[in-house]
Structures are given as C-alpha cells and as structure tokens.
Design a protein around this motif. Structure first.
Motif, short mmCIF file in Angstrom:
data_model
loop_
_atom_site.label_atom_id
_atom_site.label_comp_id
_atom_site.label_asym_id
_atom_site.label_seq_id
_atom_site.Cartn_x
_atom_site.Cartn_y
_atom_site.Cartn_z
N VAL A 166 72.41 44.59 62.21
CA VAL A 166 71.25 43.88 61.52
C VAL A 166 71.59 43.03 60.31
O VAL A 166 70.86 41.95 60.02
CB VAL A 166 70.06 45.01 60.97
N ILE A 167 72.42 43.40 59.51
CA ILE A 167 72.96 42.73 58.34
C ILE A 167 73.49 41.45 58.77
O ILE A 167 73.27 40.62 58.15
CB ILE A 167 73.95 43.50 57.66
N ASP A 168 74.53 41.40 59.65
CA ASP A 168 74.96 40.26 60.38
C ASP A 168 74.30 39.33 60.99
O ASP A 168 74.35 38.32 60.97
CB ASP A 168 76.41 40.70 61.11
N ALA A 169 73.41 39.74 61.77
CA ALA A 169 72.16 39.00 62.36
C ALA A 169 71.71 38.50 61.48
O ALA A 169 71.23 37.17 61.65
CB ALA A 169 71.51 39.80 63.51
N TYR A 170 70.87 38.97 60.25
CA TYR A 170 70.41 38.30 59.38
C TYR A 170 71.07 37.16 58.69
O TYR A 170 70.69 36.03 58.68
CB TYR A 170 69.79 39.30 58.71
N ILE A 171 72.24 37.66 58.41
CA ILE A 171 73.09 36.65 57.53
C ILE A 171 73.47 35.58 58.46
O ILE A 171 73.29 34.22 58.14
CB ILE A 171 74.49 37.16 57.29
N ASP A 172 73.81 35.63 59.67
CA ASP A 172 74.48 34.53 60.62
C ASP A 172 73.31 33.61 60.93
O ASP A 172 73.33 32.36 61.13
CB ASP A 172 75.03 35.09 61.87
N TYR A 173 72.03 34.12 60.98
CA TYR A 173 70.75 33.26 61.30
C TYR A 173 70.06 32.80 60.41
O TYR A 173 69.83 31.43 60.34
CB TYR A 173 69.72 34.26 62.16
N TYR A 174 69.86 33.45 59.22
CA TYR A 174 69.16 32.73 57.99
C TYR A 174 69.83 32.16 56.97
O TYR A 174 69.43 31.37 56.25
CB TYR A 174 68.20 33.76 57.37
N HIS A 175 71.25 32.59 56.89
CA HIS A 175 72.18 32.20 55.80
C HIS A 175 71.61 32.15 54.40
O HIS A 175 71.47 31.29 53.65
CB HIS A 175 72.48 30.68 56.04
N PRO A 176 71.19 33.52 54.03
CA PRO A 176 70.75 33.72 52.51
C PRO A 176 71.80 33.73 51.55
O PRO A 176 72.99 33.87 51.90
CB PRO A 176 70.18 35.13 52.81
N TRP A 177 71.42 33.36 50.41
CA TRP A 177 72.62 33.46 49.34
C TRP A 177 72.38 34.78 48.62
O TRP A 177 73.50 35.14 48.16
CB TRP A 177 72.00 32.34 48.19
N VAL A 178 71.39 35.52 48.37
CA VAL A 178 71.17 36.76 47.85
C VAL A 178 70.62 37.75 48.81
O VAL A 178 69.74 37.63 49.58
CB VAL A 178 70.57 36.67 46.33
N SER A 179 71.10 39.19 48.82
CA SER A 179 70.63 40.11 49.21
C SER A 179 70.27 41.31 48.26
O SER A 179 71.19 41.57 47.41
CB SER A 179 71.35 40.72 50.51
N ILE A 180 69.01 41.50 48.20
CA ILE A 180 68.58 42.64 47.23
C ILE A 180 68.45 44.04 48.26
O ILE A 180 67.70 44.15 49.38
CB ILE A 180 67.14 42.62 46.87
N ASN A 181 69.19 45.11 47.82
CA ASN A 181 69.61 46.32 48.58
C ASN A 181 68.96 47.51 48.12
O ASN A 181 69.42 48.05 47.05
CB ASN A 181 70.99 46.41 48.84
N PHE A 182 67.99 48.10 48.99
CA PHE A 182 67.51 49.46 48.69
C PHE A 182 68.27 50.63 49.73
O PHE A 182 67.67 50.89 50.68
CB PHE A 182 65.93 49.17 48.92
N VAL A 183 69.40 50.96 49.34
CA VAL A 183 70.06 51.80 50.09
C VAL A 183 70.56 53.16 49.23
O VAL A 183 70.45 52.91 48.23
CB VAL A 183 71.28 51.02 50.49
N GLY A 184 71.04 53.79 49.91
CA GLY A 184 71.80 55.13 49.47
C GLY A 184 70.98 56.40 49.68
O GLY A 184 71.58 57.49 49.90
N SER A 185 69.47 56.32 49.82
CA SER A 185 68.83 57.62 49.72
C SER A 185 69.00 58.58 51.13
O SER A 185 68.99 59.70 50.99
CB SER A 185 67.28 57.23 49.55
N ASN A 186 69.24 57.60 52.04
CA ASN A 186 69.21 58.38 53.45
C ASN A 186 70.69 59.20 53.50
O ASN A 186 70.88 60.23 54.05
CB ASN A 186 69.16 57.49 54.45
#
Length: 364
Positions: A166-186
């Motif tokens: 999902v990360i690579d699909a998003y980056i490869d398609y949209y080419h964002p400059w910044v990602s805000i990440n809400f991770v770790g809790s799981n």
C-alpha cells in the motif's frame, strides 16, 4: 502573519523540550545518540526498556515538544525532498489514522484558526491530498510491517499492481513529498518485543527516505494512568462484544490480557522508542501522546456511545462522529480542542508550516 509579543500557543508547543532535543537531533548513528544521553552505546530499545517510569514520563511529557523543531534538521530534510507549492501529502497508518486530518484537509473541512489562520493558508498553498486519497493508505488492522510488505492490504483509488504494498502503490502513483504516519499501536497490541519494534520503525523511516518522501512520525496518545476514571473500566472491566464463540467471562479474560500490553507504562516505552528513532534518523515526530492528552477534551479518545460504542476507547482518537462537516477551531487560551482529531490536525498544520519555513530559510 503578525506575531503577538506574548508567547503564542505555536511557540509554546515548539519551545518545550527544544534545548534537550538539540544535541540528539544534530548527531547521527546509535553511538552518537547514546553519547548525547551520556550512556554507553546500546540499542535504543534496551535503553528505553531500562528507563524508570519517571524518566519515561519526563521524556514524553516534558523533554519532547509536541511540534518538532524542524529548523534543527532542515538541511537533512531538504536532502530527502525539496518542498514547492502544490505538493501532495500522504497519510499512512492503521485504524488510528482513520478519520484523521479531515477537519483540515477533508472535502468539507472548515478551518477557523483566528490569529493563526495564516498557518493554514500557507500550508494550503504547499500541500494537498490527492482527490479521494486521504484514506488510501489508512488500513484497519495494519501497521508498519503490513503497510510495507503486504500487497493484500493495498486498495484504491490508486492502482495496486501484484506484489505492491500500500505504501509503494501510493508513492508510485501520487508522488507525495511528505507522509504523516500514525503507526505503532497495532504492533503494541501484538506485544512485539522492543528490539523488534525499534527495527520496524527504522525500516519504515528508511523506506520513505529512500523513496524521496519526508516521513513525519507521530507518537500515539494513551491515558496517563489506567486507574483514573473513565479509563479504569476499559482496562479492568471490558464490555464483551459477543458472537465470538466464547462466554462473557472468557471474552473478558482475553480482553484484559490483550489490553495489558497497552497499559500506560508499556505505551510510554513504545512511544519513547518512536521518539528516539526519529531523533536518530533526523526526521520530524509530532508528540501526540503529550499534545492530545494535554490539549483535547476527554484525553482525545472516543467516548462511549451505546450501542455502537459500548465503552470508552482510549486506543483511538475521537472525532466528530456522524457529522457531515468537521470545523477545526482553535480553542481559547487555556481551553481544549473539542476532540482528538482537531488537535491532531492543528499540530500537523503547525509542523507542515515549520517544514515550509525551514526549507525556505535553507534556500535563502
């Protein structure tokens, strides 16, 4: 935007802990970070695991500011991506990320920050989410490992080629400059060992860096105590969901064991690892553990609303459930945000504004 002579909410959030963070932010490598804390070189996880509760609380609630001081790491970040007006944003994470940032970037968002409205206007010139993609990388049940490696979690609106995460699909398609990440809790819920958690955070950050995307990390909010109302019942007397092939007693026992991995002291340790790894790799981290708990009503968590939500949920941010429109309004001095999502949106806007200004100063 004119600045008042009095210390603004924005400046207070930045300055708190800035002096302590300075040394670690300007060094690289495990040995250098260890040196800045005057201990022998060891893994971040080992060091955090050995911290007494008082040190953990001081790190998270006193020494680490809510809004990161991007100026300290601006050259490093410019080496990852050069920010220009009209850039795209990415938001990634698990169920904690669902609904986040909609009061600032959603289609029906209304933002009223009063004297700080210029912050939103500035960020809006530089950043936006691609149409329909604000939730594209926020997947219930996922975390850093599954977001990076499990193609089964990938879904639209971007195309998902075989074996593409999902990360690579998003980056490869949209080419964002910044990602805000809400991770770790799981990963915390899975009771992942601290050393393994540290490795996941490092891998996750490096993946974005190598893709030319600036990762903005976050700590995850959690109650300061499992004994205080209204959270003590969530930890000690869970409401059975039913329909899982277990008796109510069996389900309650399972939930208590499961939730013990999320007790405040445990959550503090995982958040401390997030903070220290972000320092090591010189990437921004928004300290939501401190900011949301201190700045949002009800600890920023979902409230009990039977029958849909039979109990309070301190693992997730609250937001304007059921409302068609969420207005981001800056509370009066001494007041609190209406819910956790608004606090998160505000801190994110401040961080993005700092990123824009810091990169402009490097060019100048």
């Amino acid at each position: 935007m004119a600045e008042d002579k009095a210390l603004s909410r924005r400046d207070f959030l930045k300055l708190s802990g800035a002096a302590t963070a300075h040394a670690a932010l300007t060094l690289t490598g495990v040995a250098a970070v260890a040196e800045s804390f005057q201990v022998q070189p060891e893994s971040i996880a080992q060091r955090v695991e050995n911290m007494p509760l008082s040190e953990l609380e001081a790190l998270v609630y006193e020494k680490t500011p809510v809004v990161p001081d991007i100026a300290e790491i601006s050259e490093r970040l410019q080496g990852i991506a050069r920010i220009e007006p009209g850039g795209k944003l990415m938001k990634a994470g698990s169920s904690v990320a669902q609904g986040m940032l909609k009061s600032a970037f959603g289609e029906d968002a209304e933002v009223n920050l009063g004297r700080e409205q210029g912050v939103f206007d500035e960020v809006q010139r530089y950043f936006h989410f691609p149409e329909g993609a604000i939730e594209a990388a926020s997947v219930v049940g996922s975390d850093m490992d599954t977001l990076l490696y499990e193609s089964m979690y990938c879904r639209g609106p971007m195309p998902c080629p075989p074996n593409t995460s999902v990360i690579d699909a998003y980056i490869d398609y949209y080419h964002p400059w910044v990602s805000i990440n809400f991770v770790g809790s799981n990963l915390v819920r899975r009771d992942v060992p601290f050393e393994v958690f540290e490795g996941f955070v490092e891998t996750y950050i490096n993946h974005f860096v190598h893709k030319g995307v600036i990762p903005i990390m976050t700590t995850f909010p959690h109650p300061r105590s499992s004994e205080h109302e209204p959270y003590n019942t969530w930890f000690n007397d869970p409401q059975p969901i039913g329909g899982r092939g277990m008796t109510k007693e069996e389900e309650a026992t399972e939930q208590i064991e499961y939730r013990s991995s999320m007790l405040p002291e445990n959550a503090l340790k995982y958040n401390a690892i997030l903070i220290e790894v972000a320092k090591k790799y010189q990437v921004p981290i928004i300290n939501l553990q401190r900011g949301v708990v201190e700045s949002a009503a009800n600890n920023g968590t979902w409230l009990a609303m039977p029958p849909r939500m039979p109990e309070i949920d301190p693992e997730h941010f609250s937001h304007s459930i059921g409302e068609a429109r969420s207005t981001l309004t800056l509370p009066p001095t001494g007041g609190r945000f209406e819910n956790g999502e608004q606090a998160v949106s505000y801190f994110t806007l401040l961080t993005l504004s700092e990123l824009i200004r810091a990169q402009a100063s490097v060019v100048d």
